[in-house]
Design a protein around this motif. Sequence first.
Motif, short mmCIF file in Angstrom:
data_model
loop_
_atom_site.label_atom_id
_atom_site.label_comp_id
_atom_site.label_asym_id
_atom_site.label_seq_id
_atom_site.Cartn_x
_atom_site.Cartn_y
_atom_site.Cartn_z
N ALA A 21 1.02 -1.26 -0.02
CA ALA A 21 -0.05 0.06 -0.10
C ALA A 21 0.95 1.24 0.04
N VAL A 22 0.64 2.24 -0.68
CA VAL A 22 1.25 3.33 -0.91
C VAL A 22 0.22 4.62 -0.92
N ARG A 23 0.93 5.61 -0.74
CA ARG A 23 -0.13 6.93 -0.71
C ARG A 23 -0.63 7.17 -2.15
N ALA A 24 -1.76 7.50 -2.10
CA ALA A 24 -2.51 7.72 -3.28
C ALA A 24 -2.31 9.14 -3.92
N SER A 25 -2.53 9.40 -5.08
CA SER A 25 -2.53 10.81 -5.43
C SER A 25 -3.98 11.21 -5.76
N GLY A 26 -4.20 12.46 -6.09
CA GLY A 26 -5.48 13.00 -6.41
C GLY A 26 -6.34 13.63 -5.02
N SER A 36 -2.36 5.23 3.55
CA SER A 36 -1.95 4.70 2.32
C SER A 36 -3.08 3.82 1.70
N THR A 37 -3.75 4.37 0.78
CA THR A 37 -4.93 3.72 0.21
C THR A 37 -4.65 3.07 -1.17
N LYS A 38 -3.82 3.59 -1.94
CA LYS A 38 -3.35 2.97 -3.17
C LYS A 38 -2.64 1.72 -2.95
N VAL A 39 -3.24 0.80 -4.00
CA VAL A 39 -2.66 -0.57 -3.76
C VAL A 39 -1.89 -1.14 -4.95
N ASP A 77 -4.31 0.04 -8.38
CA ASP A 77 -5.72 0.56 -7.98
C ASP A 77 -5.92 1.69 -7.02
N GLN A 78 -6.38 2.77 -7.15
CA GLN A 78 -6.44 3.86 -6.12
C GLN A 78 -7.71 4.52 -6.46
N SER A 79 -8.83 3.71 -6.86
CA SER A 79 -10.11 4.52 -7.24
C SER A 79 -11.04 4.81 -5.99
#
Length: 142
Positions: A21-26, A36-39, A77-79
């Motif tokens: 999990a990493v930090r999402a952009s946007g 950290s919601t981006k997978v 995915d980071q939707s």
Amino acid sequence: MSALIVTPTLTIPEQELEWSAVRASGPGGQNVNKVSTKVELRFDVEGSAVLGAAVKQRLRALARKRLDAEGRIVVTDQSTRLQSQNLERARAKLAELIQRALIAPKPRKPTRPSRAAKRRRLEHKHQVSEKKQGRRTPGRDD
């Protein structure tokens, strides 16, 4: 995380999948800086024991833009704002990609145009030729 069920007869073992999990952009306000919601889901195609050589080759061709330096497929995915939902969406994307690679393309059967098709083509060609000859300006008769 559990094994990835691709089809009723094919399951990717949990050991062949790796995720982080990493930090999402946007958009997301201050939440995006804290959580950290981006997978990122990684699957080592070459190290897989459940896929055949032909399927691995088709999978590499289908996912060539998603391959990293080690030859692993990276699906991100980071939707959504939930890490668990993003993980499930990434797993679904990977399963769909593997399903597409399982289908072997049908070999092309070489064919020839029929006699009627050749005749139609030549008739059309003749009609176009006559149409263009009719557009010509009459010249000198030498």
